[in-house]
Scaffold this motif. Structure first.
Motif, PDB file in Angstrom:
ATOM      1  N   ARG A  88       0.875  -1.306   0.163  1.00 27.02           N
ATOM      2  CA  ARG A  88      -0.044  -0.033   0.022  1.00 27.02           C
ATOM      3  C   ARG A  88       0.855   1.205   0.045  1.00 27.02           C
ATOM      4  NH1 ARG A  88      -4.721   0.677  -1.326  1.00 27.02           N
ATOM      5  NH2 ARG A  88      -5.409  -1.012  -0.619  1.00 27.02           N
ATOM      6  N   ALA A 376      -4.564   4.258   8.702  1.00 29.82           N
ATOM      7  CA  ALA A 376      -5.572   4.415   7.753  1.00 29.82           C
ATOM      8  C   ALA A 376      -4.806   4.527   6.374  1.00 29.82           C
ATOM      9  CB  ALA A 376      -6.090   5.840   8.117  1.00 29.82           C
ATOM     10  N   ARG A 379      -4.130   0.583   5.347  1.00 27.82           N
ATOM     11  CA  ARG A 379      -5.358  -0.163   4.762  1.00 27.82           C
ATOM     12  C   ARG A 379      -6.114   0.603   3.590  1.00 27.82           C
ATOM     13  NH1 ARG A 379      -7.334   2.021  10.056  1.00 27.82           N
ATOM     14  NH2 ARG A 379      -8.909   3.466   9.566  1.00 27.82           N
ATOM     15  N   GLY A 380      -5.376   1.582   2.843  1.00 26.53           N
ATOM     16  CA  GLY A 380      -5.854   2.301   1.742  1.00 26.53           C
ATOM     17  C   GLY A 380      -6.861   3.374   1.991  1.00 26.53           C
ATOM     18  N   ASP A 381      -7.116   3.855   3.308  1.00 25.89           N
ATOM     19  CA  ASP A 381      -8.231   4.774   3.554  1.00 25.89           C
ATOM     20  C   ASP A 381      -7.358   6.089   3.736  1.00 25.89           C
ATOM     21  OD1 ASP A 381     -10.519   6.111   4.590  1.00 25.89           O
ATOM     22  OD2 ASP A 381     -10.511   5.313   6.647  1.00 25.89           O
ATOM     23  N   LEU A 382      -7.366   6.901   2.575  1.00 24.74           N
ATOM     24  CA  LEU A 382      -6.616   8.027   2.513  1.00 24.74           C
ATOM     25  C   LEU A 382      -7.332   8.968   3.113  1.00 24.74           C
ATOM     26  CD1 LEU A 382      -4.494   9.943   1.418  1.00 24.74           C
ATOM     27  CD2 LEU A 382      -5.367   9.931  -0.756  1.00 24.74           C
ATOM     28  N   LEU A 383      -8.815   9.245   2.852  1.00 28.35           N
ATOM     29  CA  LEU A 383      -9.830  10.125   3.342  1.00 28.35           C
ATOM     30  C   LEU A 383      -9.803  10.193   4.968  1.00 28.35           C
ATOM     31  CD1 LEU A 383     -13.010   9.991   1.134  1.00 28.35           C
ATOM     32  CD2 LEU A 383     -11.309  11.911   1.318  1.00 28.35           C
ATOM     33  N   GLY A 384      -9.592   8.814   5.351  1.00 25.50           N
ATOM     34  CA  GLY A 384      -9.573   8.406   6.813  1.00 25.50           C
ATOM     35  C   GLY A 384      -8.473   9.031   7.535  1.00 25.50           C
ATOM     36  N   GLN A 388      -7.906  12.193  10.338  1.00 29.30           N
ATOM     37  CA  GLN A 388      -7.337  12.287  11.347  1.00 29.30           C
ATOM     38  C   GLN A 388      -5.927  13.030  11.536  1.00 29.30           C
ATOM     39  OE1 GLN A 388      -7.440   7.992  13.100  1.00 29.30           O
ATOM     40  NE2 GLN A 388      -7.599   7.823  11.133  1.00 29.30           N
ATOM     41  N   SER A 420      -3.316   9.329  -5.781  1.00 30.12           N
ATOM     42  CA  SER A 420      -4.650   9.271  -5.767  1.00 30.12           C
ATOM     43  C   SER A 420      -5.636   9.758  -6.788  1.00 30.12           C
ATOM     44  CB  SER A 420      -5.419   9.779  -4.345  1.00 30.12           C
ATOM     45  OG  SER A 420      -6.884   9.654  -4.290  1.00 30.12           O
ATOM     46  N   ASP A 422      -8.708  10.300  -6.323  1.00 21.06           N
ATOM     47  CA  ASP A 422      -9.926  10.907  -5.615  1.00 21.06           C
ATOM     48  C   ASP A 422     -10.031  12.317  -5.473  1.00 21.06           C
ATOM     49  OD1 ASP A 422     -11.716  11.525  -3.768  1.00 21.06           O
ATOM     50  OD2 ASP A 422     -11.662   9.840  -2.489  1.00 21.06           O
ATOM     51  N   ALA A 425     -10.001  13.601  -1.855  1.00 21.83           N
ATOM     52  CA  ALA A 425      -8.939  13.589  -1.143  1.00 21.83           C
ATOM     53  C   ALA A 425      -7.700  14.779  -1.256  1.00 21.83           C
ATOM     54  CB  ALA A 425      -8.476  12.182  -1.173  1.00 21.83           C
TER      55      ALA A 425
END
Length: 479
Positions: A88, A376, A379-384, A388, A420, A422, A425
């Motif tokens: 990742r 985060a 696990r690939g959760d860029l927005l998360g 934070q 990304s 997104d 993001a």
């Protein structure tokens, strides 16, 4: 040449540096004489390689496991939990195309090799394949092998490699340690062309190693490996301690939040800590708490120095010696006496959360908001991760260890943003203090948005303003 400095000094011409290194390498392998200016880590490795009888014309990595044996060996290796994080952070979006990431065991055997297929095919030609052993004694100076030999992060640029067939490549590697014992489990390496020996890549690799070590610790906890236990006096119940959380993002100092177990341990965040009594380790290795201690309520604002020390200890679970802590805390000289006094003051605040032995280490894991952001990202959760990310790590700190962590986390987030697709993001990143002047991020946002849309217009306007501030002769920073 550059003594003991970085593998690729800022502003240097890689072609000129490569040519100079090839001349130095030729001198050494033909005469045994070390030219002046070769980095110490490389010079020492060249000497070890020559003494081991490594052929400078070509590496000779051995592959002593069958495919089935390698699969079985990897299945039980503790670094197996690290593979998703490495993919990742480094392969899927860390430093872009053109790289290969690898994990070795403690002997230099390549357990996993992943990354750009074209680069992998080229590396196959020098034997950089899964199952091959890349220890120094077989393949000479190379980042994973030399990192194992020195037990430190290492970069090897082009002709710094001992064998000529590896001269087209550059690499950065860092040891991965067991979070509980400090034992080296293996090495994380990235290999590619010249840019893989840059300071940015070194920060990314060392930051990824930190995330890997945290994941190993979490995986063991999930499997039921018991941490030090806690019980109240007179109670038969035993449970793992949920001690503390440290928030350091965007704060002048740190905020320490304590669980009920920490309160029972006497860590009340108000200065009496272990000095208030009522906590000890019994013969079974359990924390035994005396009832009646004042409980922690909410978060306790730490001084900047205490926040720095607690953060450094939280991110070095194997512990830090007095000398290591001094180097990480102060850009100049800091005496052993001063460090011990600082530790003593910290202990009065956090009590038995800080273990009594040396090297200094925490008695139980302390989670931080830095860890949350990295989890985060892993696990690939860029927005998360962006949600934070409340700001830079202790922005007022000038402690070298904190500054490095601050730069690493910023680089990880920025790399993930630039990789990304997104737009939301990317918009969140350019709204941060670090992102608002980030030319490439604004340019990336503009490429993701519909022409004429509000984000596109905002991005174009910001790029025009940044272009004026950089000067009319510059199309973009760094070009």
């Amino acid at each position: 040449m550059h003594g003991n400095g970085p593998a690729w000094p800022a502003g240097s011409d890689p072609a000129a540096l490569t040519a100079s290194l090839r001349t130095a390498h030729e001198t050494f392998v033909t005469t045994g004489t070390l030219p002046r200016g070769i980095r110490t880590v490389v010079a020492d490795s060249w000497v070890r390689s020559a003494r081991s009888g490594v052929d400078p014309e070509s590496p000779a990595p051995t592959v002593d496991l069958t495919d089935a044996e390698l699969v079985a060996y990897r299945r039980n290796h503790p670094l197996g939990a690290a593979l998703p994080i490495v993919r990742r952070l480094l392969v899927e979006g860390g430093v872009g195309e053109g790289i290969v990431a690898a994990l070795t065991d403690e002997n230099g055997r390549l357990l996993w090799v992943d990354g750009d297929p074209a680069v992998r095919r080229q590396l196959d030609g020098v034997g950089f394949v899964e199952g091959a052993s890349w220890g120094e004694e077989q393949t000479g100076t190379n980042a994973p092998g030399t990192a194992l030999a020195t037990r430190t992060p290492v970069q090897v640029f082009a002709a710094e490699h001992f064998t000529r067939s590896v001269h087209p490549w550059s690499c950065t590697a860092a040891p991965v340690r067991d979070p509980s014992t400090g034992r080296v489990l293996g090495v994380l390496d990235v290999t590619g062309r010249d840019h893989l020996a840059s300071p940015l890549v070194l920060r990314l690799v060392t930051a990824t190693v930190m995330a890997v070590e945290l994941e190993i610790a979490a995986a063991r906890a999930a499997e039921g490996a018991p941490p030090r236990r806690f019980r109240e006096r007179g109670s038969t119940s035993v449970r793992p301690p949920e001690l503390a959380r440290l928030d350091v993002l965007g704060t002048a100092g740190g905020v320490l939040r304590l669980g009920v177990e920490a309160a029972a341990l006497g860590v009340d965040g108000a200065g009496d800590g272990v000095g208030a009594g009522g906590v000890r380790l019994d013969a079974a290795g359990d924390w035994v708490a005396v009832r009646g201690h004042r409980a922690a309520d909410g978060g306790h604002q730490l001084s900047l120095r205490h926040a720095e020390m607690l953060l450094l200890l939280a991110t070095h679970p194997r512990g830090l010696s007095v000398d290591e802590l001094a180097v990480l805390l102060h850009p100049g000289d800091l005496s052993d006496v001063t460090v011990r006094a600082e530790v003593s003051r910290l202990r009065r605040v956090v009590g038995p959360l800080l273990g009594p032995s040396r090297p200094y280490r925490l008695a139980a894991p302390v989670t931080t908001d830095v860890h949350d952001v990295r989890r985060a990202l892993a696990r690939g959760d860029l927005l998360g991760a962006l949600a934070q990310y409340a700001g830079p790590v202790l922005p007022r700190s000038v402690a070298p260890g904190v500054e490095q962590l601050r730069d690493e986390l910023c680089a990880e987030l920025r790399s993930a943003v630039l990789a990304s697709a997104d737009a939301v993001a990317v918009e969140r990143w350019v709204a941060t203090d670090e992102g608002t002047e980030d030319w490439h991020a604004w340019q990336h946002l503009m490429s993701l948005c519909t022409t004429g849309s509000p984000p596109w217009v905002r991005a174009r306007g910001r790029l025009e303003r940044l272009g004026r501030s950089f000067g009319s002769g510059l199309r973009r920073p760094g070009r």
